[in-house]
Scaffold this motif. Structure first.
Motif, PDB file in Angstrom:
ATOM      1  N   PRO A 117       0.839  -1.202   0.000  1.00 30.82           N
ATOM      2  CA  PRO A 117       0.000   0.000   0.000  1.00 30.82           C
ATOM      3  C   PRO A 117       0.875   1.253   0.000  1.00 30.82           C
ATOM      4  CG  PRO A 117      -0.796  -1.588   1.603  1.00 30.82           C
ATOM      5  CD  PRO A 117       0.525  -2.102   1.120  1.00 30.82           C
ATOM      6  N   GLY A 118       0.431   2.245  -0.716  1.00 27.18           N
ATOM      7  CA  GLY A 118       1.219   3.469  -0.841  1.00 27.18           C
ATOM      8  C   GLY A 118       2.058   3.493  -2.108  1.00 27.18           C
ATOM      9  N   THR A 119       2.179   2.330  -2.776  1.00 29.31           N
ATOM     10  CA  THR A 119       2.936   2.275  -4.043  1.00 29.31           C
ATOM     11  C   THR A 119       2.011   2.024  -5.225  1.00 29.31           C
ATOM     12  OG1 THR A 119       3.353  -0.106  -3.893  1.00 29.31           O
ATOM     13  CG2 THR A 119       4.957   1.351  -2.830  1.00 29.31           C
ATOM     14  N   LEU A 120       0.713   1.878  -4.946  1.00 33.01           N
ATOM     15  CA  LEU A 120      -0.249   1.664  -6.026  1.00 33.01           C
ATOM     16  C   LEU A 120      -0.953   2.967  -6.374  1.00 33.01           C
ATOM     17  CD1 LEU A 120      -1.828  -1.687  -4.802  1.00 33.01           C
ATOM     18  CD2 LEU A 120      -0.303  -1.384  -6.763  1.00 33.01           C
ATOM     19  N   ASN A 121      -1.259   3.137  -7.648  1.00 31.90           N
ATOM     20  CA  ASN A 121      -1.997   4.311  -8.105  1.00 31.90           C
ATOM     21  C   ASN A 121      -2.829   3.897  -9.319  1.00 31.90           C
ATOM     22  OD1 ASN A 121      -0.253   4.547 -10.508  1.00 31.90           O
ATOM     23  ND2 ASN A 121       1.297   5.249  -9.048  1.00 31.90           N
ATOM     24  N   GLU A 151      -5.043   3.965   6.378  1.00 36.24           N
ATOM     25  CA  GLU A 151      -5.821   4.726   5.400  1.00 36.24           C
ATOM     26  C   GLU A 151      -5.262   4.563   3.988  1.00 36.24           C
ATOM     27  OE1 GLU A 151      -8.720   6.111   5.873  1.00 36.24           O
ATOM     28  OE2 GLU A 151      -8.592   5.414   7.959  1.00 36.24           O
ATOM     29  N   GLU A 152      -3.942   4.510   3.864  1.00 37.60           N
ATOM     30  CA  GLU A 152      -3.336   4.303   2.539  1.00 37.60           C
ATOM     31  C   GLU A 152      -3.687   2.922   1.997  1.00 37.60           C
ATOM     32  OE1 GLU A 152       0.735   6.844   2.293  1.00 37.60           O
ATOM     33  OE2 GLU A 152       0.622   5.397   3.931  1.00 37.60           O
ATOM     34  N   PHE A 153      -3.690   1.919   2.885  1.00 45.27           N
ATOM     35  CA  PHE A 153      -4.094   0.580   2.458  1.00 45.27           C
ATOM     36  C   PHE A 153      -5.538   0.598   1.951  1.00 45.27           C
ATOM     37  CE2 PHE A 153      -6.766  -2.995   3.728  1.00 45.27           C
ATOM     38  CZ  PHE A 153      -6.316  -3.949   2.820  1.00 45.27           C
ATOM     39  N   LEU A 154      -6.437   1.173   2.722  1.00 43.95           N
ATOM     40  CA  LEU A 154      -7.852   1.224   2.342  1.00 43.95           C
ATOM     41  C   LEU A 154      -8.036   1.924   0.996  1.00 43.95           C
ATOM     42  CD1 LEU A 154      -9.929   1.962   5.566  1.00 43.95           C
ATOM     43  CD2 LEU A 154     -10.337   0.140   3.905  1.00 43.95           C
ATOM     44  N   LYS A 155      -7.350   3.037   0.854  1.00 41.87           N
ATOM     45  CA  LYS A 155      -7.449   3.805  -0.394  1.00 41.87           C
ATOM     46  C   LYS A 155      -6.996   2.959  -1.577  1.00 41.87           C
ATOM     47  CE  LYS A 155      -5.750   8.098  -2.512  1.00 41.87           C
ATOM     48  NZ  LYS A 155      -4.823   9.255  -2.345  1.00 41.87           N
ATOM     49  N   ASN A 156      -5.872   2.261  -1.432  1.00 37.66           N
ATOM     50  CA  ASN A 156      -5.342   1.430  -2.517  1.00 37.66           C
ATOM     51  C   ASN A 156      -6.241   0.228  -2.799  1.00 37.66           C
ATOM     52  OD1 ASN A 156      -1.663   1.669  -2.370  1.00 37.66           O
ATOM     53  ND2 ASN A 156      -3.222   3.186  -2.842  1.00 37.66           N
ATOM     54  N   PHE A 157      -6.753  -0.403  -1.755  1.00 39.89           N
ATOM     55  CA  PHE A 157      -7.633  -1.559  -1.943  1.00 39.89           C
ATOM     56  C   PHE A 157      -8.903  -1.166  -2.701  1.00 39.89           C
ATOM     57  CE2 PHE A 157     -11.097  -4.372  -0.867  1.00 39.89           C
ATOM     58  CZ  PHE A 157     -10.537  -5.634  -0.988  1.00 39.89           C
ATOM     59  N   LEU A 158      -9.535  -0.090  -2.269  1.00 36.68           N
ATOM     60  CA  LEU A 158     -10.786   0.347  -2.904  1.00 36.68           C
ATOM     61  C   LEU A 158     -10.547   0.812  -4.341  1.00 36.68           C
ATOM     62  CD1 LEU A 158     -12.378   2.196   0.140  1.00 36.68           C
ATOM     63  CD2 LEU A 158     -12.988  -0.057  -0.760  1.00 36.68           C
ATOM     64  N   LEU A 159      -9.375   1.428  -4.587  1.00 35.80           N
ATOM     65  CA  LEU A 159      -9.025   1.846  -5.948  1.00 35.80           C
ATOM     66  C   LEU A 159      -8.860   0.622  -6.852  1.00 35.80           C
ATOM     67  CD1 LEU A 159      -8.260   4.114  -7.943  1.00 35.80           C
ATOM     68  CD2 LEU A 159      -5.895   3.909  -7.112  1.00 35.80           C
ATOM     69  N   ARG A 180       6.792  -0.638   8.289  1.00 42.47           N
ATOM     70  CA  ARG A 180       6.012  -0.526   7.053  1.00 42.47           C
ATOM     71  C   ARG A 180       5.970   0.930   6.591  1.00 42.47           C
ATOM     72  NH1 ARG A 180       5.543  -4.737   4.269  1.00 42.47           N
ATOM     73  NH2 ARG A 180       3.440  -4.305   3.501  1.00 42.47           N
ATOM     74  N   ILE A 181       5.847   1.125   5.277  1.00 44.81           N
ATOM     75  CA  ILE A 181       5.870   2.488   4.725  1.00 44.81           C
ATOM     76  C   ILE A 181       4.484   3.106   4.656  1.00 44.81           C
ATOM     77  CG2 ILE A 181       7.943   2.023   3.354  1.00 44.81           C
ATOM     78  CD1 ILE A 181       6.036   1.826   0.869  1.00 44.81           C
ATOM     79  N   GLY A 196       0.217  -6.237   0.798  1.00 42.25           N
ATOM     80  CA  GLY A 196       0.789  -6.467   2.121  1.00 42.25           C
ATOM     81  C   GLY A 196       0.270  -5.481   3.147  1.00 42.25           C
ATOM     82  N   LEU A 197      -0.791  -5.853   3.848  1.00 44.13           N
ATOM     83  CA  LEU A 197      -1.314  -4.995   4.921  1.00 44.13           C
ATOM     84  C   LEU A 197      -0.567  -5.266   6.220  1.00 44.13           C
ATOM     85  CD1 LEU A 197      -3.307  -3.084   6.335  1.00 44.13           C
ATOM     86  CD2 LEU A 197      -4.920  -5.003   6.485  1.00 44.13           C
ATOM     87  N   GLN A 198      -0.526  -6.504   6.643  1.00 46.35           N
ATOM     88  CA  GLN A 198       0.115  -7.025   7.862  1.00 46.35           C
ATOM     89  C   GLN A 198      -0.691  -6.776   9.137  1.00 46.35           C
ATOM     90  OE1 GLN A 198       1.873  -8.892   6.518  1.00 46.35           O
ATOM     91  NE2 GLN A 198       3.016  -7.928   4.876  1.00 46.35           N
ATOM     92  N   ALA A 199      -1.080  -5.538   9.425  1.00 50.71           N
ATOM     93  CA  ALA A 199      -1.858  -5.253  10.642  1.00 50.71           C
ATOM     94  C   ALA A 199      -2.779  -4.069  10.383  1.00 50.71           C
ATOM     95  CB  ALA A 199      -0.937  -4.953  11.817  1.00 50.71           C
ATOM     96  N   TRP A 200      -3.871  -3.989  11.137  1.00 51.62           N
ATOM     97  CA  TRP A 200      -4.837  -2.914  10.954  1.00 51.62           C
ATOM     98  C   TRP A 200      -4.428  -1.647  11.700  1.00 51.62           C
ATOM     99  CZ3 TRP A 200      -8.406  -2.462   7.424  1.00 51.62           C
ATOM    100  CH2 TRP A 200      -9.371  -1.455   7.542  1.00 51.62           C
TER     101      TRP A 200
END
Length: 379
Positions: free
Chosen positions: A98-102, A139-147, A134-135, A120-124
């Motif tokens: 997460p954070g490297t996807l766009n 919120e960045e994970f959620l944003k990337n997943f939904l995108l 982790r980088i 790779g989420l690993q933990a909430w």
């Protein structure tokens, strides 16, 4: 045609996680173009050897493959499709952080036959993400997943870890609750292992890493099995859960002890009764490929005994276990002919369940799986 899987290693990361002992590096961006060009040449070099094979799965892992510029990823995909026969039902996975996807790279992946995304989420909890190095944050994970969902990905895996420093059972329950709400097709849940040459190992040796007890670690795993099963995630391998029909094809190649080729730095292969792996030294890998020298740094011929042992302990990782008829088809005899005594002993200890069709781990056997696997090593 015979089927085979391909693994491609991308060793670049924005930041090395504190638990990671994989062949990966941060601050090595200057090598990206040279590395990808060498990788492309290594792939081309296998065209003739794999002409009788059809590629069943491709898995691009790392490192963080999603940090690659699209033009570099394009070179890899072009090399694969230009040199190999591709199965029409190909599973094509890419690992990402997460954070490297766009939008740009997700659209590119989807338009170029990548049909499985592993995140790779690993933990909430952000506090645990920070402690892991982790980088990203939640919120960045959620944003990337939904995108990824919005763009059209219909097969997404989420990687999770438990047994983290200062992690409570409540933290783990919360992680699973929120992940299940997102309804990914696949969930991998791994217990943290302290590996050599990691930040966590240094902290552990200093006594400054507050890890959960072994009992709590097992409680976390048991909770995951029960909770995910209640939401229709089939527990099909010790650490892996999937919706119906979404089990990872590529990883099952490993667990079923079938052939695969690994390309790139430190990548492992199993082909033509040999296991071999590439050098982990960046300059050596690039230089060898440039000079038309094999990047292989290790090779061993797998004897029949080795093959039988590997088939047993890899196959037992799967919850279905060893299917007796499949063992007979491969080796020409019954597993009880070789391991009858060991199987009965482990069954009496409550570590194996057996019937006329299969041999598989019990829940206790899953907890003590390494102890079980050792019993299947042939002298």
């Amino acid at each position: 045609m015979k089927e085979i899987g391909i693994y491609i290693h991308i060793p670049f990361c924005k930041q090395k996680c504190f638990y990671c002992d994989f062949c990966s590096f941060s601050n090595m961006e200057k090598y990206i173009t040279k590395y990808i060009d060498a990788l492309r040449e290594e792939i081309r070099g296998w065209k003739e050897k794999l002409k009788a094979y059809e590629i069943k799965s491709i898995f691009i892992g790392g490192g963080t493959p999603s940090i690659l510029p699209i033009k570099e990823m394009d070179k890899i995909i072009d090399a694969i499709y230009s040199n190999f026969h591709i199965n029409k039902d190909l599973e094509f996975s890419i690992e990402s952080n997460p954070g490297t996807l766009n939008k740009e790279n997700l659209v590119y992946y989807l338009n170029n036959n990548v049909n499985r995304l592993s995140m790779g989420l690993q933990a909430w909890q952000d506090i645990h993400l920070k402690s892991l190095g982790r980088i990203h944050n939640k919120e960045e994970f959620l944003k990337n997943f939904l995108l990824a969902r919005e763009i059209g990905f219909e097969n997404i895996n989420i990687d999770l870890m438990f047994g983290l420093p200062d992690q409570s059972l409540k933290d783990w329950e919360e992680t699973l609750y929120h992940v299940v709400q997102l309804n990914p097709e696949h969930i991998s849940a791994y217990s943290l292992k302290i590996e050599e040459n990691t930040v966590f190992n240094e902290l552990y040796e200093k006594g400054s890493l507050n890890l959960p007890s072994e009992e709590l670690d097992r409680d976390m795993h048991h909770f995951a099995i029960d909770y995910l099963s209640a939401y229709d995630y089939k527990h099909y391998e010790i650490s892996n859960f999937a919706k119906k029909g979404k089990e990872c094809i590529h990883n099952q190649i490993y667990w079923k002890d079938k052939e695969y080729i690994g390309f790139g730095l430190g990548a492992h292969s199993y082909f033509n009764k040999k296991r071999f792996s590439n050098t982990k030294i960046m300059e050596e890998y690039i230089d060898n490929i440039h000079k038309n020298i094999s990047p292989c740094a290790f090779e061993e011929i797998i004897s029949k005994k080795d093959e039988i042992s590997e088939y047993m302990f890899l196959g037992l990782r799967m919850i279905r276990g060893i299917v007796i008829d499949e063992f007979k088809d491969r080796f020409g005899f019954n597993p009880y002919d070789v391991y009858g005594e060991e199987i009965m002993k482990l069954k009496k200890q409550g570590l194996l369940y057996t019937d006329e069709k299969s041999i598989r781990l019990t829940r206790k056997g899953i907890d003590l799986s390494n102890q079980v696997f050792v019993a299947f090593l042939l002298d």
